[in-house]
Design an enzyme around this catalytic site. Structure first.
Site, mmCIF file in Angstrom:
data_model
loop_
_atom_site.group_PDB
_atom_site.id
_atom_site.type_symbol
_atom_site.label_atom_id
_atom_site.label_comp_id
_atom_site.label_asym_id
_atom_site.label_seq_id
_atom_site.Cartn_x
_atom_site.Cartn_y
_atom_site.Cartn_z
ATOM 1 N N SER A 11 0.823 -1.204 0.000
ATOM 2 C CA SER A 11 0.000 0.000 0.000
ATOM 3 C C SER A 11 0.859 1.256 0.000
ATOM 4 C CB SER A 11 -0.910 0.015 1.229
ATOM 5 O OG SER A 11 -1.579 1.258 1.314
ATOM 6 N N HIS A 35 -1.140 -1.224 -4.349
ATOM 7 C CA HIS A 35 -2.409 -0.789 -3.763
ATOM 8 C C HIS A 35 -2.400 0.719 -3.589
ATOM 9 C CE1 HIS A 35 -6.146 -1.718 -1.608
ATOM 10 N NE2 HIS A 35 -5.809 -0.766 -0.745
ATOM 11 N N ASP A 37 -4.620 3.808 -2.199
ATOM 12 C CA ASP A 37 -5.744 4.212 -1.362
ATOM 13 C C ASP A 37 -6.180 5.625 -1.731
ATOM 14 O OD1 ASP A 37 -6.241 2.009 0.509
ATOM 15 O OD2 ASP A 37 -4.195 2.384 1.167
ATOM 16 N N MET A 39 -8.712 8.488 -0.874
ATOM 17 C CA MET A 39 -9.608 8.954 0.194
ATOM 18 C C MET A 39 -9.983 10.403 -0.081
ATOM 19 S SD MET A 39 -7.677 7.439 3.563
ATOM 20 C CE MET A 39 -6.815 5.861 3.536
ATOM 21 N N HIS A 68 -8.254 1.406 -4.435
ATOM 22 C CA HIS A 68 -9.258 1.244 -3.376
ATOM 23 C C HIS A 68 -9.875 2.609 -3.118
ATOM 24 C CE1 HIS A 68 -10.008 0.199 1.161
ATOM 25 N NE2 HIS A 68 -11.128 0.395 0.499
ATOM 26 N N MET A 70 -12.071 4.957 -1.307
ATOM 27 C CA MET A 70 -12.799 5.274 -0.083
ATOM 28 C C MET A 70 -13.395 6.663 -0.271
ATOM 29 S SD MET A 70 -10.146 3.644 2.685
ATOM 30 C CE MET A 70 -8.746 3.564 1.551
ATOM 31 N N MET A 139 -12.206 -5.220 4.941
ATOM 32 C CA MET A 139 -11.392 -4.392 5.819
ATOM 33 C C MET A 139 -11.189 -5.117 7.146
ATOM 34 S SD MET A 139 -10.654 -1.731 4.027
ATOM 35 C CE MET A 139 -9.756 -0.898 5.349
ATOM 36 N N ASP A 175 -7.356 -6.026 4.078
ATOM 37 C CA ASP A 175 -6.669 -4.735 4.129
ATOM 38 C C ASP A 175 -6.786 -4.178 5.543
ATOM 39 O OD1 ASP A 175 -5.666 -2.196 3.807
ATOM 40 O OD2 ASP A 175 -7.101 -1.578 2.275
#
Length: 227
Positions: A11, A35, A37, A39, A68, A70, A139, A175
Site C-alpha cells: 500500500s 495498492h 488508497d 480517500m 481502493h 474510499m 477491511m 486490508d
C-alpha cells in the site's frame, strides 16, 4: 479454494508521497499489485491522492494498480480510474446503492471490479452479489487511516465469503494491519490477496518484506504431507 498465486499488494499509503515512483520501483519484481488508497475526506476523514496521481503512476510502473476508492459517489468517479488503466477498481458497498451496476460499468471500461466491506458492515447482504465481482475486499480495520491494529474477529467475514465463493474466480483481499504476525491467520481464513502497508514500506528492504510475507502465506496454506 482454487490454487492460485498469492497476491501481495503493498500500500502506497505507507510510502513517501514525495517519491511514489521510487516506492513503486522498490517493490517491482516482488509485488503482484500496487495498492492505491484514494480517500476524499468525505467518506473517510482523510484526504490522500486521486485520479491525476493514478494516471502518473500508471505511466511510471508496470505493476497493476489496485485502486481502493474510499469515496462518496463512486458511481460518478470510479469509471475514470478504470479508463485511466487501473487493473482493479474497488469501491465501498456503504457508498453505493447499485453495486452490481457499477461493477458492470467498471468491467465495461476495462478494469476488474471490486467491492469493499468496512469494519462495521455485515458481509452477508452482499454474498449473493459475488459472481458480479472479481475482488471482495474485507477491511480488517476501520477504513480511513493506515497503521491501525488488525482486528482478528473480522476474519469471520472472510470465512463466510470463502464458503460462498466456492469455485468463483474471486479474489478475497484483506486490508488493515496485515503483517508477519497476522497474515497467516488471514490466509487460513481464506484470503488470497493481502494489502500490506507499514509491513512493507516500514521495512528496511521492502522487497525482502514481500518475500517474507509470501513465504508465510505459503506455509499457512500448504497442506501437510501424508505420513
Amino acid at each position: 479454494m482454487p490454487t492460485r498465486r498469492t497476491v501481495i499488494a503493498p500500500s502506497l499509503l505507507s510510502a513517501d508521497f514525495a517519491r511514489l515512483a521510487d516506492a513503486a520501483q522498490q517493490v517491482s519484481g516482488e509485488a503482484d499489485w500496487l495498492h492505491v488508497d484514494v480517500m476524499d475526506n468525505h467518506f473517510v476523514p482523510n484526504l490522500t491522492i486521486g485520479l491525476p496521481v493514478v494516471k502518473s503512476l500508471k505511466a511510471a510502473t508496470p505493476l497493476p494498480l489496485d485502486c481502493h476508492l474510499m469515496i462518496t459517489d463512486p458511481k460518478r468517479w470510479a469509471p475514470g480510474y478504470a479508463e485511466a488503466g487501473a487493473y482493479n477498481v474497488t469501491f465501498h458497498a456503504e457508498a453505493c446503492d447499485d453495486p452490481v451496476g457499477l461493477a458492470r460499468d467498471l468491467r465495461a471500461a476495462g478494469a476488474k471490479a471490486g467491492l469493499a466491506i468496512d469494519r462495521d458492515t455485515p458481509v452477508e447482504p452482499y454474498l449473493d452479489l459475488l459472481p458480479e465481482f472479481d475482488t471482495l475486499l474485507i477491511m480488517t480495520i476501520k477504513a480511513g487511516f493506515g497503521g491501525q491494529a488488525f482486528i482478528p474477529e473480522l476474519l469471520d467475514k472472510v470465512r463466510a465469503a470463502r464458503r460462498v465463493a466456492g469455485d468463483l474466480e474471486l479474489r478475497i483481499e484483506v486490508d488493515g494491519g496485515i503483517a508477519a504476525d497476522t497474515i497467516e491467520a488471514a490466509a487460513e481464513a481464506g484470503a488470497d490477496a493481502f494489502v500490506a502497508g507499514t509491513a512493507v514500506y516500514g521495512a528496511q528492504d521492502p522487497a525482502a518484506a514481500i518475500r517474507r510475507l509470501r513465504g508465510l502465506v505459503d506455509d499457512a496454506t500448504t497442506p501437510e504431507p501424508d505420513r
